[in-house]
Design a protein around this motif. Structure first.
Motif, mmCIF file in Angstrom:
data_model
loop_
_atom_site.group_PDB
_atom_site.id
_atom_site.type_symbol
_atom_site.label_atom_id
_atom_site.label_comp_id
_atom_site.label_asym_id
_atom_site.label_seq_id
_atom_site.Cartn_x
_atom_site.Cartn_y
_atom_site.Cartn_z
ATOM 1 N N ILE A 14 0.858 -1.179 0.000
ATOM 2 C CA ILE A 14 0.000 0.000 0.000
ATOM 3 C C ILE A 14 0.898 1.234 0.000
ATOM 4 O O ILE A 14 1.971 1.236 0.612
ATOM 5 C CB ILE A 14 -0.961 0.025 1.213
ATOM 6 C CG1 ILE A 14 -1.948 1.193 1.099
ATOM 7 C CG2 ILE A 14 -0.188 0.105 2.524
ATOM 8 C CD1 ILE A 14 -3.067 1.154 2.146
ATOM 9 N N CYS A 16 0.440 5.303 0.858
ATOM 10 C CA CYS A 16 -0.536 6.233 1.424
ATOM 11 C C CYS A 16 0.186 7.392 2.109
ATOM 12 O O CYS A 16 1.402 7.370 2.301
ATOM 13 C CB CYS A 16 -1.456 5.522 2.406
ATOM 14 S SG CYS A 16 -0.606 4.830 3.837
ATOM 15 N N TYR A 17 -0.581 8.400 2.488
ATOM 16 C CA TYR A 17 -0.021 9.542 3.199
ATOM 17 C C TYR A 17 -1.097 10.139 4.097
ATOM 18 O O TYR A 17 -2.288 9.854 3.943
ATOM 19 C CB TYR A 17 0.508 10.595 2.218
ATOM 20 C CG TYR A 17 -0.545 11.191 1.300
ATOM 21 C CD1 TYR A 17 -1.231 12.348 1.651
ATOM 22 C CD2 TYR A 17 -0.846 10.584 0.079
ATOM 23 C CE1 TYR A 17 -2.200 12.889 0.812
ATOM 24 C CE2 TYR A 17 -1.815 11.114 -0.763
ATOM 25 C CZ TYR A 17 -2.480 12.272 -0.394
ATOM 26 O OH TYR A 17 -3.448 12.801 -1.215
ATOM 27 N N LYS A 18 -0.659 10.971 5.024
ATOM 28 C CA LYS A 18 -1.588 11.607 5.952
ATOM 29 C C LYS A 18 -1.600 13.105 5.693
ATOM 30 O O LYS A 18 -0.556 13.742 5.582
ATOM 31 C CB LYS A 18 -1.182 11.329 7.401
ATOM 32 C CG LYS A 18 -2.215 11.794 8.428
ATOM 33 C CD LYS A 18 -1.781 11.422 9.839
ATOM 34 C CE LYS A 18 -2.839 11.814 10.871
ATOM 35 N NZ LYS A 18 -2.407 11.497 12.251
ATOM 36 N N PHE A 23 -6.182 9.977 6.363
ATOM 37 C CA PHE A 23 -5.266 9.179 5.578
ATOM 38 C C PHE A 23 -5.793 9.057 4.147
ATOM 39 O O PHE A 23 -6.997 8.865 3.927
ATOM 40 C CB PHE A 23 -5.124 7.773 6.177
ATOM 41 C CG PHE A 23 -4.277 7.731 7.419
ATOM 42 C CD1 PHE A 23 -2.920 7.479 7.344
ATOM 43 C CD2 PHE A 23 -4.855 7.951 8.662
ATOM 44 C CE1 PHE A 23 -2.147 7.442 8.485
ATOM 45 C CE2 PHE A 23 -4.092 7.907 9.809
ATOM 46 C CZ PHE A 23 -2.721 7.655 9.720
ATOM 47 N N VAL A 25 -5.052 7.190 0.277
ATOM 48 C CA VAL A 25 -4.391 6.072 -0.384
ATOM 49 C C VAL A 25 -4.069 6.438 -1.826
ATOM 50 O O VAL A 25 -4.937 6.904 -2.568
ATOM 51 C CB VAL A 25 -5.292 4.820 -0.365
ATOM 52 C CG1 VAL A 25 -4.634 3.674 -1.125
ATOM 53 C CG2 VAL A 25 -5.597 4.399 1.068
ATOM 54 N N ASP A 26 -2.810 6.229 -2.220
ATOM 55 C CA ASP A 26 -2.429 6.386 -3.627
ATOM 56 C C ASP A 26 -2.748 5.119 -4.410
ATOM 57 O O ASP A 26 -3.368 5.151 -5.465
ATOM 58 C CB ASP A 26 -0.923 6.676 -3.749
ATOM 59 C CG ASP A 26 -0.552 8.064 -3.272
ATOM 60 O OD1 ASP A 26 -1.298 9.011 -3.563
ATOM 61 O OD2 ASP A 26 0.494 8.200 -2.604
ATOM 62 N N SER A 54 2.199 10.483 -7.831
ATOM 63 C CA SER A 54 1.629 11.043 -6.609
ATOM 64 C C SER A 54 2.277 12.376 -6.254
ATOM 65 O O SER A 54 3.494 12.557 -6.415
ATOM 66 C CB SER A 54 1.811 10.061 -5.441
ATOM 67 O OG SER A 54 1.424 10.652 -4.216
ATOM 68 N N MET A 266 -9.579 4.846 5.718
ATOM 69 C CA MET A 266 -8.791 5.738 4.871
ATOM 70 C C MET A 266 -9.645 6.307 3.739
ATOM 71 O O MET A 266 -10.737 5.805 3.448
ATOM 72 C CB MET A 266 -7.590 4.978 4.267
ATOM 73 C CG MET A 266 -6.567 4.513 5.280
ATOM 74 S SD MET A 266 -5.251 3.547 4.469
ATOM 75 C CE MET A 266 -3.963 3.620 5.701
#
Length: 296
Positions: A14, A16-18, A23, A25-26, A54, A266
């Motif tokens: 996975i 992802c970033y915050k 959160f 998800v890419d 991204s 998310m």
């Protein structure tokens, strides 16, 4: 953050970033492992369109292993002996003075009966993962076990900590992984060979008598309903890869079993959909929430 769990035949991942408290998800997925090169595995993830384009690219990586890829040891803490000396003593007794440098050790003190569980990872594997990340400008922040990461997800994100006793059950094709928590302390960790109607515990750590009683109760109730198992308040379940199938277990036990899946907590890309069960393998990336909580 890029997180991945490394299986014998598959790689789950996975990205992802915050942003603020949310959160995002890419991309996520699972693919068959074509070779064992960690560099090649990372590159095959990084070149995916949704990740490479991204706007929130991260250099942080987490990697998670199955229980059979590490060595366990358990022992009681001794008040008269400093923990550092105790841990060194047990590591030397296991591997000998000439071999202790071949393993990186991690330790968990939150166990019942005042026990400590030590986990040893082959130093060659650890070095390969760290150097594999470093060589392409990434930083391996976490190298741990998927089951322990999933337990964090259940405890902190799915509120398992409100239960006196709960189980984390990782469903595989043949081998399952199980962790039991009682009053906030680690009671058991074991692998469960589930073949046809037989259940056999292997690689057991913790209270052995309790573990065998649990396995026997699961076996007796598996074909009917797990709701009659009274030694556990809730079972938090996920499958090891998209190619496993726990639907039959869930169908009969909706009142007892909670499906673990971080995607439900998310924000996904527009028009993106996910199947709660088939993508539940992402639960092994639960430490994402821990790292992001500390902004590390």
């Amino acid at each position: 953050m890029i997180a991945l769990s490394i299986k014998e035949k598959y790689i789950n991942f996975i990205s992802c970033y915050k942003d603020g408290v949310d959160f995002f998800v890419d991309d996520f997925g699972s693919f068959r492992k074509r070779d064992d090169s960690f560099n090649n595995i990372l590159n095959s993830i990084l070149i995916r369109k949704k990740i490479s384009k991204s706007n929130m690219k991260s250099k942080k990586v987490m990697a998670f292993l199955d229980l059979d890829k590490v060595i366990f040891n358990q022992f009681k803490a001794i008040p008269q002996l400093e923990n550092e000396n105790l841990l060194s003593l047990h590591k030397t007794s296991m591997f000998g003075k000439n071999a202790i440098s071949k393993f990186k050790d991690y330790h968990y003190q939150g166990c019942s009966d005042n026990k400590i569980i030590s986990v040893y990872i082959d130093e060659n594997i650890r070095r390969e993962y760290y150097e594999g990340c470093y060589n392409i400008g990434l930083n391996l922040k976490v190298l741990s076990m998927g089951l322990f990461s999933a337990e964090y997800l259940a405890r902190e994100v799915f509120d398992a900590k409100s239960c006196a006793k709960y189980m984390i059950w990782s469903v595989g094709d043949v081998f399952d992984e199980v962790m039991i928590i009682e009053d906030g302390l680690l009671k058991n960790v074991f692998q469960l060979l589930r073949l046809d109607k037989s259940f056999k515990i292997i690689n057991l750590f913790g209270d052995s008598k309790y573990a065998f009683e649990c396995a026997d109760s699961i076996k007796k109730n598996f074909e009917k309903s797990l709701s009659s198992i009274d030694f556990i308040d809730k079972i938090y379940m996920y499958q090891k890869s998209s190619h496993c199938d726990m639907k039959k277990i869930i169908k009969k036990n909706k009142d007892k079993v909670i499906i673990l899946n971080p995607l439900s907590k998310m924000n996904l890309p527009k028009k993106a959909k996910f199947d709660e069960i088939s993508s539940s393998y992402l639960s092994e990336m639960g430490y994402i929430f821990k790292q992001q909580a500390t902004n590390d």
